[in-house]
Design a protein around this motif. Structure first.
Motif, PDB file in Angstrom:
ATOM      1  N   GLY A  17       0.910  -1.205  -0.018  1.00 19.06           N
ATOM      2  CA  GLY A  17      -0.144   0.214   0.013  1.00 19.06           C
ATOM      3  C   GLY A  17       0.777   1.190  -0.081  1.00 19.06           C
ATOM      4  N   ASN A  18       0.208   2.463   0.281  1.00 19.28           N
ATOM      5  CA  ASN A  18       0.909   3.600   0.281  1.00 19.28           C
ATOM      6  C   ASN A  18       1.668   3.928   1.726  1.00 19.28           C
ATOM      7  OD1 ASN A  18       0.094   4.203  -2.366  1.00 19.28           O
ATOM      8  ND2 ASN A  18      -1.921   5.243  -1.677  1.00 19.28           N
ATOM      9  N   VAL A  19       3.097   4.372   1.438  1.00 20.53           N
ATOM     10  CA  VAL A  19       3.545   4.914   2.597  1.00 20.53           C
ATOM     11  C   VAL A  19       4.195   6.262   2.121  1.00 20.53           C
ATOM     12  CG1 VAL A  19       5.890   4.310   3.589  1.00 20.53           C
ATOM     13  CG2 VAL A  19       4.663   2.388   2.891  1.00 20.53           C
ATOM     14  N   TYR A  20       3.932   6.778   3.351  1.00 23.24           N
ATOM     15  CA  TYR A  20       4.121   8.407   3.186  1.00 23.24           C
ATOM     16  C   TYR A  20       5.441   8.778   3.909  1.00 23.24           C
ATOM     17  CZ  TYR A  20      -0.628   8.024   1.294  1.00 23.24           C
ATOM     18  OH  TYR A  20      -1.726   7.879   0.633  1.00 23.24           O
ATOM     19  N   MET A  21       6.137   9.885   3.606  1.00 17.15           N
ATOM     20  CA  MET A  21       7.165  10.541   4.429  1.00 17.15           C
ATOM     21  C   MET A  21       6.664  11.911   4.510  1.00 17.15           C
ATOM     22  SD  MET A  21      10.969   8.939   3.149  1.00 17.15           S
ATOM     23  CE  MET A  21      10.491   9.249   1.502  1.00 17.15           C
ATOM     24  N   THR A  22       6.613  12.802   5.573  1.00 22.11           N
ATOM     25  CA  THR A  22       6.170  13.826   6.001  1.00 22.11           C
ATOM     26  C   THR A  22       7.547  14.880   6.664  1.00 22.11           C
ATOM     27  OG1 THR A  22       5.328  13.217   8.116  1.00 22.11           O
ATOM     28  CG2 THR A  22       3.824  13.593   6.093  1.00 22.11           C
ATOM     29  N   HIS A  97      21.075  24.084  12.310  1.00 24.36           N
ATOM     30  CA  HIS A  97      21.720  22.969  11.741  1.00 24.36           C
ATOM     31  C   HIS A  97      20.803  21.704  11.388  1.00 24.36           C
ATOM     32  CE1 HIS A  97      25.470  24.895  13.127  1.00 24.36           C
ATOM     33  NE2 HIS A  97      24.856  25.055  14.338  1.00 24.36           N
ATOM     34  N   ASP A  98      19.506  21.936  11.805  1.00 26.79           N
ATOM     35  CA  ASP A  98      18.533  20.782  11.516  1.00 26.79           C
ATOM     36  C   ASP A  98      17.750  21.029  10.321  1.00 26.79           C
ATOM     37  OD1 ASP A  98      19.467  19.381  14.096  1.00 26.79           O
ATOM     38  OD2 ASP A  98      18.169  20.305  15.007  1.00 26.79           O
ATOM     39  N   VAL A  99      17.905  22.223   9.533  1.00 23.35           N
ATOM     40  CA  VAL A  99      17.176  22.182   8.342  1.00 23.35           C
ATOM     41  C   VAL A  99      18.099  22.386   7.224  1.00 23.35           C
ATOM     42  CG1 VAL A  99      15.474  23.596   9.636  1.00 23.35           C
ATOM     43  CG2 VAL A  99      17.176  25.010   8.864  1.00 23.35           C
ATOM     44  N   LEU A 100      17.563  22.348   5.783  1.00 24.85           N
ATOM     45  CA  LEU A 100      17.921  22.520   4.576  1.00 24.85           C
ATOM     46  C   LEU A 100      17.233  23.595   3.835  1.00 24.85           C
ATOM     47  CD1 LEU A 100      18.458  19.053   3.267  1.00 24.85           C
ATOM     48  CD2 LEU A 100      20.253  20.404   4.214  1.00 24.85           C
ATOM     49  N   GLU A 101      17.884  24.548   3.282  1.00 30.05           N
ATOM     50  CA  GLU A 101      17.069  25.418   2.376  1.00 30.05           C
ATOM     51  C   GLU A 101      16.591  24.933   1.203  1.00 30.05           C
ATOM     52  OE1 GLU A 101      17.910  30.084   0.787  1.00 30.05           O
ATOM     53  OE2 GLU A 101      18.992  29.285   2.436  1.00 30.05           O
ATOM     54  N   ILE A 102      15.506  24.801   0.861  1.00 32.52           N
ATOM     55  CA  ILE A 102      14.809  24.423  -0.250  1.00 32.52           C
ATOM     56  C   ILE A 102      14.366  25.185  -1.412  1.00 32.52           C
ATOM     57  CG2 ILE A 102      14.355  22.040   0.931  1.00 32.52           C
ATOM     58  CD1 ILE A 102      11.389  23.038   1.085  1.00 32.52           C
ATOM     59  N   GLY A 103      14.436  26.402  -1.128  1.00 32.37           N
ATOM     60  CA  GLY A 103      13.969  27.358  -1.955  1.00 32.37           C
ATOM     61  C   GLY A 103      14.161  28.672  -1.409  1.00 32.37           C
ATOM     62  N   GLU A 104      13.674  29.863  -2.014  1.00 32.39           N
ATOM     63  CA  GLU A 104      13.583  31.193  -1.459  1.00 32.39           C
ATOM     64  C   GLU A 104      12.799  31.209  -0.423  1.00 32.39           C
ATOM     65  OE1 GLU A 104      13.439  35.691  -3.387  1.00 32.39           O
ATOM     66  OE2 GLU A 104      14.325  33.965  -4.677  1.00 32.39           O
ATOM     67  N   VAL A 109      12.876  20.825   7.395  1.00 37.72           N
ATOM     68  CA  VAL A 109      13.382  20.220   8.606  1.00 37.72           C
ATOM     69  C   VAL A 109      13.913  18.780   7.974  1.00 37.72           C
ATOM     70  CG1 VAL A 109      12.985  19.340  10.989  1.00 37.72           C
ATOM     71  CG2 VAL A 109      11.730  21.321  10.341  1.00 37.72           C
ATOM     72  N   LYS A 110      15.183  18.335   8.614  1.00 34.60           N
ATOM     73  CA  LYS A 110      15.926  17.270   8.081  1.00 34.60           C
ATOM     74  C   LYS A 110      15.168  15.805   8.734  1.00 34.60           C
ATOM     75  CE  LYS A 110      20.709  19.318   7.548  1.00 34.60           C
ATOM     76  NZ  LYS A 110      21.779  19.064   8.037  1.00 34.60           N
ATOM     77  N   THR A 111      14.735  16.046   9.787  1.00 32.57           N
ATOM     78  CA  THR A 111      13.949  14.896  10.224  1.00 32.57           C
ATOM     79  C   THR A 111      12.528  14.881  10.067  1.00 32.57           C
ATOM     80  OG1 THR A 111      15.678  14.813  12.124  1.00 32.57           O
ATOM     81  CG2 THR A 111      13.842  13.532  12.447  1.00 32.57           C
ATOM     82  N   HIS A 126      -4.253   5.967  10.340  1.00 30.09           N
ATOM     83  CA  HIS A 126      -2.904   6.209  10.206  1.00 30.09           C
ATOM     84  C   HIS A 126      -1.893   5.355  11.141  1.00 30.09           C
ATOM     85  CE1 HIS A 126      -4.070  10.498   8.737  1.00 30.09           C
ATOM     86  NE2 HIS A 126      -4.390   9.583   7.927  1.00 30.09           N
ATOM     87  N   GLN A 127      -0.666   4.991  10.385  1.00 25.04           N
ATOM     88  CA  GLN A 127       0.151   3.996  11.347  1.00 25.04           C
ATOM     89  C   GLN A 127       1.351   4.575  11.291  1.00 25.04           C
ATOM     90  OE1 GLN A 127       0.574   0.149  10.455  1.00 25.04           O
ATOM     91  NE2 GLN A 127       1.503  -0.481  12.187  1.00 25.04           N
ATOM     92  N   LEU A 128       2.093   5.086  12.274  1.00 25.84           N
ATOM     93  CA  LEU A 128       3.276   5.844  12.513  1.00 25.84           C
ATOM     94  C   LEU A 128       4.344   4.628  12.314  1.00 25.84           C
ATOM     95  CD1 LEU A 128       5.435   8.287  12.464  1.00 25.84           C
ATOM     96  CD2 LEU A 128       5.421   7.760  15.264  1.00 25.84           C
ATOM     97  N   LEU A 129       5.156   4.600  11.305  1.00 28.54           N
ATOM     98  CA  LEU A 129       6.227   3.650  10.957  1.00 28.54           C
ATOM     99  C   LEU A 129       7.555   3.708  11.386  1.00 28.54           C
ATOM    100  CD1 LEU A 129       5.286   2.683   7.432  1.00 28.54           C
ATOM    101  CD2 LEU A 129       4.467   1.443   9.557  1.00 28.54           C
ATOM    102  N   GLY A 130       7.786   5.244  11.731  1.00 30.43           N
ATOM    103  CA  GLY A 130       9.140   5.479  12.173  1.00 30.43           C
ATOM    104  C   GLY A 130       9.418   6.928  11.645  1.00 30.43           C
ATOM    105  N   SER A 131      10.703   7.031  11.672  1.00 29.51           N
ATOM    106  CA  SER A 131      11.336   8.466  11.135  1.00 29.51           C
ATOM    107  C   SER A 131      12.306   8.439  10.020  1.00 29.51           C
ATOM    108  CB  SER A 131      11.965   9.280  12.430  1.00 29.51           C
ATOM    109  OG  SER A 131      13.117   8.485  13.051  1.00 29.51           O
ATOM    110  N   ALA A 132      12.613   9.388   9.411  1.00 25.80           N
ATOM    111  CA  ALA A 132      13.321   9.406   8.276  1.00 25.80           C
ATOM    112  C   ALA A 132      14.089  11.007   8.336  1.00 25.80           C
ATOM    113  CB  ALA A 132      12.685   9.657   7.078  1.00 25.80           C
ATOM    114  N   MET A 133      15.488  10.718   8.055  1.00 33.67           N
ATOM    115  CA  MET A 133      16.351  11.581   8.082  1.00 33.67           C
ATOM    116  C   MET A 133      17.000  11.812   6.709  1.00 33.67           C
ATOM    117  SD  MET A 133      18.112  11.540  11.546  1.00 33.67           S
ATOM    118  CE  MET A 133      18.882  12.821  11.262  1.00 33.67           C
TER     119      MET A 133
END
Length: 137
Positions: A17-22, A97-104, A109-111, A126-133
């Motif tokens: 099924g569908n897996v999402y990252m936010t 240090h925890d962010v990236l510039e993605i546009g003007e 946020v990196k996490t 919704h089911q939380l599966l974990g974190s992404a970095m």
């Protein structure tokens, strides 16, 4: 992304099924304002924490019951002031240090979170599966 079939590794199975990252996104000015407010709250919190610890130490070291009660009251008041800084409400404000510039004017946020959803968006299944970095070079 969409998993066409279930995936397993060790003792964990990820259903098809569908897996999402936010990942949270901040405006650059909004993030700077909130980082400043968090810094101010952190300083106030630390000052009240030092005051509380001082009164707890004084309370511990006195034999006079009235003085002990007075220091306990002052420590409790300082603890309340620690809570009133609102620092505990700012845990989601990332550091620079925890962010990236993605546009003007936009900061990513990196996490983030990884989750899946069964059914429609309205049923809140919704089911939380974990974190992404995100890693940056």
């Amino acid at each position: 992304f969409n998993l066409e079939q279930s995936a397993s590794r060790n003792d964990v199975t990820l259903d098809c099924g569908n897996v999402y990252m936010t990942f949270p996104v901040w405006s650059k000015t909004g993030l700077m304002e909130n980082q400043y407010l968090k810094m101010v709250a952190q300083r106030e919190y630390e000052a009240f924490e030092a005051k509380r610890n001082s009164h707890l130490e004084l309370m511990k070291n006195t034999q006079n019951i009235l003085t002990k009660a007075l220091h306990f009251r002052n420590a409790a008041a300082a603890t309340e002031e620690m809570d009133n800084t609102g620092l505990h409400l700012m845990t989601n404000v990332p550091s620079k240090h925890d962010v990236l510039e993605i546009g003007e004017g936009l900061q990513l946020v990196k996490t983030g979170t990884v989750w899946s959803r069964n059914g429609s968006f309205s049923d809140n299944n919704h089911q939380l599966l974990g974190s992404a970095m995100l890693l940056s070079k």
